[in-house]
Design an enzyme around this catalytic site. Structure first.
Site, short mmCIF file in Angstrom:
data_model
loop_
_atom_site.label_atom_id
_atom_site.label_comp_id
_atom_site.label_asym_id
_atom_site.label_seq_id
_atom_site.Cartn_x
_atom_site.Cartn_y
_atom_site.Cartn_z
N LYS A 13 23.71 2.90 3.32
CA LYS A 13 22.46 2.71 4.02
C LYS A 13 22.48 3.77 5.70
O LYS A 13 21.76 4.64 6.01
CB LYS A 13 22.39 1.20 4.44
CG LYS A 13 21.90 1.30 3.23
CD LYS A 13 21.75 -1.10 3.51
CE LYS A 13 22.08 -1.66 5.05
NZ LYS A 13 23.41 -1.60 4.42
N ARG A 88 17.30 -9.40 6.64
CA ARG A 88 18.26 -9.34 5.98
C ARG A 88 18.41 -11.33 5.16
O ARG A 88 19.46 -11.29 4.93
CB ARG A 88 19.78 -9.88 7.04
CG ARG A 88 20.56 -9.65 7.28
CD ARG A 88 21.43 -7.62 6.47
NE ARG A 88 22.96 -7.47 7.22
CZ ARG A 88 23.22 -6.88 7.67
NH1 ARG A 88 22.09 -5.65 7.92
NH2 ARG A 88 24.28 -6.29 8.24
N ARG A 127 36.50 3.43 5.07
CA ARG A 127 35.57 4.09 6.12
C ARG A 127 36.50 3.99 8.03
O ARG A 127 36.85 3.34 8.46
CB ARG A 127 34.29 3.19 6.33
CG ARG A 127 33.40 3.67 7.61
CD ARG A 127 31.65 2.67 7.66
NE ARG A 127 31.70 1.36 7.28
CZ ARG A 127 30.56 0.65 7.41
NH1 ARG A 127 29.78 1.48 6.69
NH2 ARG A 127 30.80 -0.64 8.06
N ARG A 161 36.10 0.16 11.93
CA ARG A 161 34.88 -1.38 12.63
C ARG A 161 35.56 -3.07 12.33
O ARG A 161 36.81 -3.10 11.32
CB ARG A 161 34.03 -1.40 11.41
CG ARG A 161 32.71 -0.70 12.52
CD ARG A 161 31.73 0.06 11.66
NE ARG A 161 30.64 -1.84 11.18
CZ ARG A 161 29.46 -1.69 10.72
NH1 ARG A 161 29.00 -0.69 10.31
NH2 ARG A 161 29.56 -3.12 9.80
N ARG A 172 30.73 -10.37 3.30
CA ARG A 172 29.68 -9.83 4.32
C ARG A 172 29.25 -9.48 2.54
O ARG A 172 28.28 -9.48 2.76
CB ARG A 172 30.48 -8.27 4.97
CG ARG A 172 30.42 -8.56 6.48
CD ARG A 172 31.11 -7.10 7.00
NE ARG A 172 29.78 -5.87 6.58
CZ ARG A 172 30.57 -5.24 7.15
NH1 ARG A 172 31.92 -4.43 6.83
NH2 ARG A 172 29.65 -3.76 6.79
P1 AMP Z 1 25.55 -3.94 9.67
O1 AMP Z 1 25.62 -2.28 10.28
O2 AMP Z 1 24.39 -3.57 8.89
O3 AMP Z 1 26.42 -3.90 8.35
O4 AMP Z 1 25.56 -5.14 10.98
C1 AMP Z 1 27.15 -5.72 10.99
C2 AMP Z 1 26.93 -6.36 11.27
O5 AMP Z 1 26.03 -7.41 12.55
C3 AMP Z 1 26.39 -7.57 10.32
O6 AMP Z 1 27.52 -8.03 9.77
C4 AMP Z 1 25.94 -8.73 11.09
O7 AMP Z 1 26.56 -10.25 11.60
C5 AMP Z 1 25.30 -8.22 12.21
N1 AMP Z 1 23.38 -8.00 11.58
C6 AMP Z 1 23.03 -6.85 11.84
N2 AMP Z 1 21.20 -6.85 11.25
C7 AMP Z 1 21.64 -8.11 10.89
C8 AMP Z 1 20.24 -8.98 10.73
N3 AMP Z 1 19.15 -7.93 10.16
N4 AMP Z 1 20.81 -9.80 10.94
C9 AMP Z 1 21.55 -11.08 11.14
N5 AMP Z 1 23.11 -10.41 11.17
C10 AMP Z 1 22.96 -8.58 11.51
#
Ligand code: AMP
Length: 213
Positions: A13, A88, A127, A161, A172
């Site tokens: 994404k 989410r 990654r 990360r 996740r």
């Molecule tokens: P991502 O980079 O989108 O994979 O997000 C990394 C982490 O940030 C996720 O595993 C969540 O802990 C938090 N996070 C990101 N976006 C959201 C969201 N819309 N709602 C809740 N937690 C989020």
């Protein structure tokens, strides 16, 4: 154009969002990037979010919705946006519709990137991201010197990360299945979803997305 990008963690994404937003001239809004930035700054918001992020759990909806409410009224978002990692769960999606309604906006499309679970685990384990600018790199399993490599864009160090460790990845994925995947049905019932095959190389996937829009 007002777009949402859906798909499991590791579907690409972030990478696709950068390319698509550049091509369409709209801002890429990633709640994950915004949160990581707050964590890096050591802000109170970042401190609240860090524990959830490290465990692969969702950060509370109130925090996320506050971020979105503030971001979406910035001037660059008036001509459109590409949401990456938001909404989410169903509550966020419903609240997002209310926020958009109140601003007299509506979504044009929801792009759902589909990738198999085996491929996701492989991609996330391999990654690395640049500490400086966030550019994402793929490494080979056998690439032992990766920790010494530097970012080609800014010279920053490459690192894993903290939520890309296997136990966090599995968490996740579980959160995605239970909380985020139902959004595909939610937006399908609104006639907004385009399913895109996320397998193959980045350029192929970008082409598929652009063609589908
Ligand atoms: P991502 O980079 O989108 O994979 O997000 C990394 C982490 O940030 C996720 O595993 C969540 O802990 C938090 N996070 C990101 N976006 C959201 C969201 N819309 N709602 C809740 N937690 C989020």
């Amino acid at each position: 154009m007002k777009l949402v990008l859906l798909g499991p963690p590791g579907a690409g994404k972030g990478t696709q969002a950068c390319k698509i937003s550049e091509r369409l001239g709209i801002p890429h809004i990633s709640t994950g990037d915004i949160l990581r930035n707050e964590v890096a700054k050591g802000s109170s918001l970042g401190k609240k979010a860090l524990g959830y992020m490290n465990e692969g759990k969702l950060v509370p909806d109130e925090i996320i919705l506050e971020i979105i409410k503030n971001r979406i009224v910035e001037t660059d978002a008036s001509r459109g946006f590409l949401m990456d990692g938001f909404p989410r769960n169903l509550k966020q999606a419903r609240m997002f519709s209310e926020i958009l309604n109140s601003l007299d906006m509506k979504l044009d499309r929801v792009i759902n990137i589909e990738v198999s679970q085996d491929e996701i685990i492989k991609r996330l384990s391999n990654r690395r991201v640049c500490e400086g600018c966030g550019k994402v790199y793929k490494v080979d399993g056998g690439d032992l010197n990766i920790e010494e490599k530097r970012c080609e864009r800014c010279g920053g160090k490459l690192k894993k990360r903290s939520d890309d460790e296997i136990n966090v990845i599995l968490n996740r994925l579980k959160v995605y299945e239970n909380e985020t995947k139902p959004l595909v049905d939610y937006y399908t019932s609104e006639g907004l979803v385009i399913n895109v095959d996320g397998n193959g190389n980045e350029e192929e996937v970008t082409k598929r997305i652009l063609e589908s829009l």
